[in-house]
Design a protein around this motif. Structure first.
Motif, PDB file in Angstrom:
ATOM      1  N   ALA A 143      51.527  71.919  39.554  1.00  0.00           N
ATOM      2  CA  ALA A 143      51.794  71.425  40.901  1.00  0.00           C
ATOM      3  C   ALA A 143      51.605  69.912  40.987  1.00  0.00           C
ATOM      4  N   ALA A 144      50.535  69.421  40.351  1.00  0.00           N
ATOM      5  CA  ALA A 144      50.272  67.976  40.364  1.00  0.00           C
ATOM      6  C   ALA A 144      51.387  67.203  39.672  1.00  0.00           C
ATOM      7  N   VAL A 145      51.870  67.738  38.556  1.00  0.00           N
ATOM      8  CA  VAL A 145      52.955  67.076  37.827  1.00  0.00           C
ATOM      9  C   VAL A 145      54.243  67.101  38.646  1.00  0.00           C
ATOM     10  N   VAL A 154      49.323  58.105  43.535  1.00  0.00           N
ATOM     11  CA  VAL A 154      48.079  58.845  43.700  1.00  0.00           C
ATOM     12  C   VAL A 154      47.773  59.589  42.403  1.00  0.00           C
ATOM     13  N   SER A 155      46.505  59.575  42.006  1.00  0.00           N
ATOM     14  CA  SER A 155      46.098  60.252  40.777  1.00  0.00           C
ATOM     15  C   SER A 155      46.365  61.750  40.867  1.00  0.00           C
ATOM     16  N   ASN A 156      46.779  62.334  39.743  1.00  0.00           N
ATOM     17  CA  ASN A 156      46.998  63.779  39.713  1.00  0.00           C
ATOM     18  C   ASN A 156      45.735  64.562  40.025  1.00  0.00           C
ATOM     19  N   MET A 163      45.415  71.304  45.698  1.00  0.00           N
ATOM     20  CA  MET A 163      46.028  72.591  45.395  1.00  0.00           C
ATOM     21  C   MET A 163      44.964  73.659  45.124  1.00  0.00           C
ATOM     22  N   GLY A 164      43.892  73.271  44.428  1.00  0.00           N
ATOM     23  CA  GLY A 164      42.798  74.206  44.178  1.00  0.00           C
ATOM     24  C   GLY A 164      42.170  74.691  45.471  1.00  0.00           C
ATOM     25  N   THR A 395      43.657  67.832  32.003  1.00  0.00           N
ATOM     26  CA  THR A 395      45.005  67.304  31.789  1.00  0.00           C
ATOM     27  C   THR A 395      45.167  65.871  32.299  1.00  0.00           C
ATOM     28  N   LEU A 396      44.105  65.279  32.822  1.00  0.00           N
ATOM     29  CA  LEU A 396      44.199  63.905  33.308  1.00  0.00           C
ATOM     30  C   LEU A 396      44.187  62.893  32.169  1.00  0.00           C
ATOM     31  N   GLN A 397      43.841  63.353  30.977  1.00  0.00           N
ATOM     32  CA  GLN A 397      43.833  62.463  29.827  1.00  0.00           C
ATOM     33  C   GLN A 397      45.253  62.259  29.296  1.00  0.00           C
ATOM     34  N   ASP A 398      45.375  61.429  28.287  1.00  0.00           N
ATOM     35  CA  ASP A 398      46.687  61.146  27.697  1.00  0.00           C
ATOM     36  C   ASP A 398      47.333  62.385  27.087  1.00  0.00           C
ATOM     37  N   SER A 399      46.488  63.348  26.706  1.00  0.00           N
ATOM     38  CA  SER A 399      47.005  64.560  26.060  1.00  0.00           C
ATOM     39  C   SER A 399      47.330  65.648  27.077  1.00  0.00           C
ATOM     40  N   ALA A 400      47.672  65.270  28.303  1.00  0.00           N
ATOM     41  CA  ALA A 400      47.891  66.234  29.381  1.00  0.00           C
ATOM     42  C   ALA A 400      48.930  67.294  29.017  1.00  0.00           C
ATOM     43  N   SER A 401      50.071  66.858  28.485  1.00  0.00           N
ATOM     44  CA  SER A 401      51.133  67.809  28.163  1.00  0.00           C
ATOM     45  C   SER A 401      50.705  68.787  27.076  1.00  0.00           C
ATOM     46  N   ILE A 402      49.877  68.309  26.126  1.00  0.00           N
ATOM     47  CA  ILE A 402      49.393  69.183  25.046  1.00  0.00           C
ATOM     48  C   ILE A 402      48.464  70.244  25.607  1.00  0.00           C
TER      49      ILE A 402
END
Length: 545
Positions: A143-145, A154-156, A163-164, A395-402
């Motif tokens: 949802a954030a993405v 705005v930060s995810n 949403m939570g 998922t807020l880190q650079d590896s969010a998609s992973i």
């Protein structure tokens, strides 16, 4: 005390009602199971019908179908979703038949207790809770993405929090609030799918100005299949096709949830089978036809299919709309998929909290989890599941998609384990009926195509589970994360099962001891109210039933 008597004592209070002269607590005109005095029946036929129709349709169909097309090609993706849909239909028919006889909250977790082994009930129950604890952060992250499609100011983390809180708030209210929300979300998804199918046909048949008729040209060029991992020939084609099963499992995951809140469903012996009987039509209409249209309007080698954005721009329908110059479609798709993420999160919260409640009922979880609020909601269970929404912040880190990919793979594997268990429990129940001389005509509802549908689901999903991470075994393609997310659930379920058996010394329930006759007697002694004929606008619901 026999197994049957002991289990009946836990589930059904067996007290003689002074006025009716029969056993069972009385609520209105209907005698019900003990737990139904604590939970409230707020889900009506239209809620169950619509939840079964479109409640589980989410990011798996709208977004992930593009990955299946890129990996398997048009024919491979279509066959993968079709075959998975057929297997899933067998699962839904199995759980609906069991729930029509024993309509308990927690559905298959409770059925495993009575028709297989208390250890399996414990194992699959906690496996389901674990799956929901993983799938909810996956949905709030999605949802954030999706919101980032419109703004990145705005930060995810803010959207994950909002949403939570929405999911928690929805599940703390009366069950009917959940039902009305899911009804509305499902209507939106249905309208979107129908609209996208019509749009896709218009694009394919040359109905868009400046674009020629496509037909099946993408089936010929770049071709019906894709050379997966660069492997040439039929092997590469087959492996590409096989990868779609894991993708399709994520898209179909949660489809068994129509029975999760059986004790909170009005007239469950009538309404749950009604929702299940049309499963083939729903799979064909919303999954298979959608994938067919996608394969006709987007080439499998399109670079946009794997752009990694995670928002509407990754949807094959949006790619087709952009190629055709239709600019408003991405915003519409993104908005509806956003509600789908909320809807899927709600479904996971409902399934996880009711499963936890069922585990507590059977003594497989602490008794304080049985507490309910004034709306009849097991709020302690909801609160427990809610804690794990915080995993979404990973998922807020650079590896969010992973990380999000891990969540999806873990949910897919857990869904496969759940479906295998439902089929296994149903087959034990089916052959116990034969052993005890119980005719299928005596059951409240006998599902068609049984036991073949259950056997097909058991063997098919078992094979898919064992081969889900096959790509890591190909020379030069080892990936630890893929191996872990594909196979972690197998040792987990065995550890839970044999750990419980070792500690509690439980035994598999014999075919002769299963309390099937007792539950048939309960159903016969406690008939559900007659169905009220639909009037006016209510008749529209008949279209979906």
């Amino acid at each position: 005390m026999s197994f049957s008597e002991e289990k009946d004592k836990n589930v059904y209070d067996g007290k003689l009602d002074a006025e009716s002269g029969s056993t069972g607590p009385v609520v209105g005109d209907e005698q019900v199971f003990e737990e139904e005095k604590e939970l409230r029946r707020g889900l009506q036929q239209r809620h169950i019908q619509m939840i079964a129709l479109a409640g589980t349709i989410g990011t798996g169909l709208f977004l992930s179908s593009g990955r299946a097309l890129a990996a398997a090609g048009p024919v491979g993706a279509l066959l993968g979703y079709l075959f998975t849909g057929i297997l899933v239909s067998g699962v839904v028919l199995s759980i609906a038949e069991l729930s029509s006889l024993v309509p308990l909250t927690g559905s298959y977790v409770r059925h495993a207790e009575y028709f297989f082994d208390p250890a399996l009930s414990f194992a699959i129950g906690w496996n389901t809770v674990y799956s929901c604890c993983v799938s909810i952060p996956a949905e709030v992250t999605a949802a954030a993405v999706l919101i980032s499609f419109w703004t990145t100011a705005v930060s995810n983390g803010v959207w994950i929090t909002i949403m939570g809180l929405l999911i928690i708030g929805t599940n703390m209210c009366f069950i009917r609030v959940y039902g009305e929300l899911e009804f509305s979300f499902s209507m939106l998804k249905i309208m979107l799918i129908i609209g996208l199918i019509i749009m896709g046909l218009c694009i394919d048949l040359g109905g868009v100005p400046g674009q020629h008729r496509l037909g099946f040209q993408y089936w010929r060029n770049p071709g019906p299949f894709v050379q997966y991992l660069g492997l040439n020939g039929s092997l590469g084609h087959f492996l590409g096709f096989w990868t779609t099963f894991s993708n399709a499992a994520y898209a179909y995951s949660g489809i068994e949830s129509i029975a999760a809140a059986a004790a909170e469903t009005k007239s469950p012996r009538r309404n749950i089978p009604k929702a299940a009987k049309r499963i083939f039509v729903r799979v064909l209409l919303f999954y298979v036809i959608s994938i067919l249209i996608v394969t006709m309007i987007v080439p499998s080698n399109s670079p946009f299919l794997l752009n990694g954005s995670g928002n509407a721009s990754e949807s094959p329908f949006v790619i087709a709309a952009n190629l055709a110059g239709i600019k408003v479609i991405p915003h519409i798709v993104n908005a509806v998929v956003l509600t789908s993420a909320w809807s899927s999160g709600n479904s996971s919260m409902l399934g996880g909290s009711r499963t936890l409640y069922g585990l507590a009922r059977e003594g497989h979880a602490p008794k304080f989890l049985l507490r309910t609020n004034r709306y009849g909601i097991p709020y302690i269970c909801v609160s427990f599941i809610s804690v794990f929404i915080a995993l979404g912040y990973m998922t807020l880190q650079d590896s969010a998609s992973i990380v999000f990919g891990w969540f999806q793979d873990l949910v897919s594997a857990a869904a496969l384990v759940t479906w295998i268990t439902i089929c296994l429990v149903y087959l034990r129940f089916y052959y116990a009926c034969k052993r005890q001389g119980i005719s299928r005509s005596e059951l409240p509802w006998a599902a068609p195509f049984q036991p073949f549908a259950a056997w097909m689901g058991l063997l098919g999903f078992g094979l898919i589970l064992l081969t889900g991470g096959f790509s890591v075994f190909i020379h030069g393609d080892w990936d630890t994360e893929t191996f872990f997310s594909s196979y972690f659930n197998i040792p987990l379920i065995f550890l839970l099962y044999f750990g419980y058996k070792f500690i509690k010394k439980s035994k598999i329930v014999s075919l002769d001891e299963m309390p099937i006759r007792h539950y048939i007697d309960i159903a016969n002694e406690n008939p559900e109210p007659e169905e009220i004929p639909a009037k006016g606008l209510q008749k529209l619901n008949i279209l979906w039933s």
